[in-house]
Design an enzyme around this catalytic site. Structure first.
Site, PDB file in Angstrom:
ATOM      1  N   ARG A   9       0.818  -1.221   0.000  1.00  0.00           N
ATOM      2  CA  ARG A   9       0.000   0.000   0.000  1.00  0.00           C
ATOM      3  C   ARG A   9       0.854   1.274   0.000  1.00  0.00           C
ATOM      4  O   ARG A   9       0.528   2.258  -0.668  1.00  0.00           O
ATOM      5  CB  ARG A   9      -0.934  -0.006   1.224  1.00  0.00           C
ATOM      6  CG  ARG A   9      -1.757   1.262   1.390  1.00  0.00           C
ATOM      7  CD  ARG A   9      -2.630   1.214   2.628  1.00  0.00           C
ATOM      8  NE  ARG A   9      -3.639   0.164   2.520  1.00  0.00           N
ATOM      9  CZ  ARG A   9      -4.808   0.307   1.891  1.00  0.00           C
ATOM     10  NH1 ARG A   9      -5.112   1.457   1.330  1.00  0.00           N
ATOM     11  NH2 ARG A   9      -5.659  -0.686   1.832  1.00  0.00           N
ATOM     12  N   LYS A  11       3.786   1.797  -1.290  1.00  0.00           N
ATOM     13  CA  LYS A  11       4.282   2.063  -2.646  1.00  0.00           C
ATOM     14  C   LYS A  11       3.180   2.665  -3.512  1.00  0.00           C
ATOM     15  O   LYS A  11       3.408   3.613  -4.259  1.00  0.00           O
ATOM     16  CB  LYS A  11       4.694   0.746  -3.317  1.00  0.00           C
ATOM     17  CG  LYS A  11       6.009   0.179  -2.926  1.00  0.00           C
ATOM     18  CD  LYS A  11       6.307  -1.005  -3.864  1.00  0.00           C
ATOM     19  CE  LYS A  11       7.533  -1.751  -3.456  1.00  0.00           C
ATOM     20  NZ  LYS A  11       7.820  -2.865  -4.389  1.00  0.00           N
ATOM     21  N   GLU A  33       8.849 -13.688  -6.637  1.00  0.00           N
ATOM     22  CA  GLU A  33      10.041 -12.954  -7.050  1.00  0.00           C
ATOM     23  C   GLU A  33      11.218 -13.910  -7.122  1.00  0.00           C
ATOM     24  O   GLU A  33      11.445 -14.677  -6.199  1.00  0.00           O
ATOM     25  CB  GLU A  33      10.350 -11.832  -6.055  1.00  0.00           C
ATOM     26  CG  GLU A  33       9.416 -10.652  -6.208  1.00  0.00           C
ATOM     27  CD  GLU A  33       9.753  -9.504  -5.261  1.00  0.00           C
ATOM     28  OE1 GLU A  33      10.802  -9.553  -4.593  1.00  0.00           O
ATOM     29  OE2 GLU A  33       8.956  -8.563  -5.205  1.00  0.00           O
ATOM     30  N   ASP A  62      10.497  -2.704  -7.984  1.00  0.00           N
ATOM     31  CA  ASP A  62      11.247  -3.493  -7.018  1.00  0.00           C
ATOM     32  C   ASP A  62      12.295  -2.594  -6.388  1.00  0.00           C
ATOM     33  O   ASP A  62      12.992  -1.855  -7.089  1.00  0.00           O
ATOM     34  CB  ASP A  62      11.906  -4.700  -7.701  1.00  0.00           C
ATOM     35  CG  ASP A  62      12.257  -5.749  -6.668  1.00  0.00           C
ATOM     36  OD1 ASP A  62      11.341  -6.410  -6.149  1.00  0.00           O
ATOM     37  OD2 ASP A  62      13.454  -5.880  -6.325  1.00  0.00           O
ATOM     38  N   GLY A 137       7.803   0.344   6.260  1.00  0.00           N
ATOM     39  CA  GLY A 137       9.087  -0.330   6.014  1.00  0.00           C
ATOM     40  C   GLY A 137      10.222   0.306   6.808  1.00  0.00           C
ATOM     41  O   GLY A 137      10.080   0.612   8.004  1.00  0.00           O
ATOM     42  N   ARG A 165      12.106   6.196  -4.963  1.00  0.00           N
ATOM     43  CA  ARG A 165      10.863   5.968  -5.723  1.00  0.00           C
ATOM     44  C   ARG A 165      10.397   7.264  -6.387  1.00  0.00           C
ATOM     45  O   ARG A 165       9.894   7.260  -7.498  1.00  0.00           O
ATOM     46  CB  ARG A 165       9.782   5.410  -4.782  1.00  0.00           C
ATOM     47  CG  ARG A 165       8.533   4.905  -5.511  1.00  0.00           C
ATOM     48  CD  ARG A 165       7.667   4.059  -4.605  1.00  0.00           C
ATOM     49  NE  ARG A 165       8.381   2.885  -4.158  1.00  0.00           N
ATOM     50  CZ  ARG A 165       8.954   2.776  -2.954  1.00  0.00           C
ATOM     51  NH1 ARG A 165       8.856   3.743  -2.039  1.00  0.00           N
ATOM     52  NH2 ARG A 165       9.624   1.692  -2.638  1.00  0.00           N
TER      53      ARG A 165
HETATM   54  P1  ITT Z   1       5.618  -5.762  -3.927  1.00  0.00           P
HETATM   55  O1  ITT Z   1       6.763  -6.658  -4.348  1.00  0.00           O
HETATM   56  O2  ITT Z   1       4.300  -6.467  -3.874  1.00  0.00           O
HETATM   57  O3  ITT Z   1       5.565  -4.493  -4.721  1.00  0.00           O
HETATM   58  P2  ITT Z   1       7.175  -5.520  -1.494  1.00  0.00           P
HETATM   59  O4  ITT Z   1       7.001  -4.746  -0.243  1.00  0.00           O
HETATM   60  O5  ITT Z   1       7.474  -6.998  -1.370  1.00  0.00           O
HETATM   61  O6  ITT Z   1       5.878  -5.285  -2.404  1.00  0.00           O
HETATM   62  P3  ITT Z   1       9.814  -5.201  -2.678  1.00  0.00           P
HETATM   63  O7  ITT Z   1       9.949  -6.637  -3.007  1.00  0.00           O
HETATM   64  O8  ITT Z   1      10.279  -4.192  -3.689  1.00  0.00           O
HETATM   65  O9  ITT Z   1       8.287  -4.830  -2.365  1.00  0.00           O
HETATM   66  O10 ITT Z   1      10.522  -4.968  -1.284  1.00  0.00           O
HETATM   67  C1  ITT Z   1      11.164  -3.804  -0.956  1.00  0.00           C
HETATM   68  C2  ITT Z   1      11.236  -3.684   0.552  1.00  0.00           C
HETATM   69  O11 ITT Z   1      12.229  -2.687   0.845  1.00  0.00           O
HETATM   70  C3  ITT Z   1       9.936  -3.189   1.160  1.00  0.00           C
HETATM   71  O12 ITT Z   1       9.099  -4.237   1.571  1.00  0.00           O
HETATM   72  C4  ITT Z   1      10.433  -2.351   2.353  1.00  0.00           C
HETATM   73  O13 ITT Z   1      10.684  -3.179   3.445  1.00  0.00           O
HETATM   74  C5  ITT Z   1      11.768  -1.804   1.830  1.00  0.00           C
HETATM   75  N1  ITT Z   1      11.556  -0.488   1.188  1.00  0.00           N
HETATM   76  C6  ITT Z   1      11.621  -0.190  -0.144  1.00  0.00           C
HETATM   77  N2  ITT Z   1      11.340   1.109  -0.362  1.00  0.00           N
HETATM   78  C7  ITT Z   1      11.081   1.635   0.836  1.00  0.00           C
HETATM   79  C8  ITT Z   1      10.701   2.915   1.271  1.00  0.00           C
HETATM   80  O14 ITT Z   1      10.487   3.922   0.428  1.00  0.00           O
HETATM   81  N3  ITT Z   1      10.504   3.114   2.581  1.00  0.00           N
HETATM   82  C9  ITT Z   1      10.676   2.116   3.458  1.00  0.00           C
HETATM   83  N4  ITT Z   1      11.028   0.871   3.148  1.00  0.00           N
HETATM   84  C10 ITT Z   1      11.223   0.625   1.834  1.00  0.00           C
END
Ligand code: ITT
Length: 182
Positions: A9, A11, A33, A62, A137, A165
């Site tokens: 959410r 993202k 993945e 990602d 995160g 991002r």
């Molecule tokens: P989707 O694959 O479904 O998009 P995900 O959360 O699993 O969701 P990723 O595989 O790209 O996404 O994992 C990246 C992780 O890195 C994410 O779960 C966070 O823990 C961390 N992360 C990435 N960008 C972040 C941000 O802007 N702020 C905080 N943590 C971030």
């Protein structure tokens, strides 16, 4: 209209803010993945797996946190690492480590009118000594360069001006414009 495939959410909300003027649909799903050394490889492989399952046009993102003193850990394993040990676990691993340098990277992989498109954004910064602010995160423990020592969590929506991002999505917006998509 373009679909953003993500289970996250946080993202999606960021994309919604930054891709202002784009008709964005949240394709809320988790996808398998592959294991790879870089977010770029993960993004490309995921894109190819999702072709045929999700209607064109769509994109995924990602991302990962790379900590210099930990040889880039958790990198492409950031999602798993966050679920297992969270911010507290990272702070514990960083105890007594003086070199706090780290970076966040974001790779957007899109499939538009049968074509693959890849854009990236990276922001350098440091791991804070403790958790500060909200967000999601690793937001409470990452201080991006140029933000006066505030964490992503403390920056609120201003995070977009500094974040990996934010950079990647603004580049993606330019690509969509060039393609006359918006
Ligand atoms: P989707 O694959 O479904 O998009 P995900 O959360 O699993 O969701 P990723 O595989 O790209 O996404 O994992 C990246 C992780 O890195 C994410 O779960 C966070 O823990 C961390 N992360 C990435 N960008 C972040 C941000 O802007 N702020 C905080 N943590 C971030």
């Amino acid at each position: 209209m373009i679909r953003f495939v993500t289970s996250n959410r946080g993202k999606f909300e960021e994309a919604k803010r930054i891709l202002n003027g784009v008709d964005l649909v949240w394709e809320r799903m988790e996808y398998r993945e592959v294991q790879a050394d870089t977010n770029r490889e993960v993004a490309i492989q995921s894109l190819r797996e999702l072709k045929g399952m999700v209607k064109d046009p769509f994109f995924l993102e990602d991302s990962g946190l790379y900590i210099d003193a930990l040889n880039g850990f958790p990198g492409p394993y950031s999602s798993y690492t966050f679920k297992k040990i969270g911010c507290k676990g990272i702070l514990k691993l960083m105890e007594d480590i003086e070199d706090r340098r780290a970076y966040f990277t974001s790779v957007i992989a899109a499939f538009i009118d049968g074509k693959e498109i890849l854009v990236e954004g990276t922001v350098r910064g440091r791991i804070a000594e403790g958790e500060r602010g909200g967000g999601w995160g690793f937001d409470p423990i990452f201080e991006p360069d140029g933000a006066g020592g505030l964490t992503f969590g403390e920056l609120g929506e201003r995070k977009d001006l500094f974040s990996h991002r934010g950079l990647a999505l603004r580049r993606f917006l330019r690509v969509l414009r060039d393609l006359k998509y918006i």
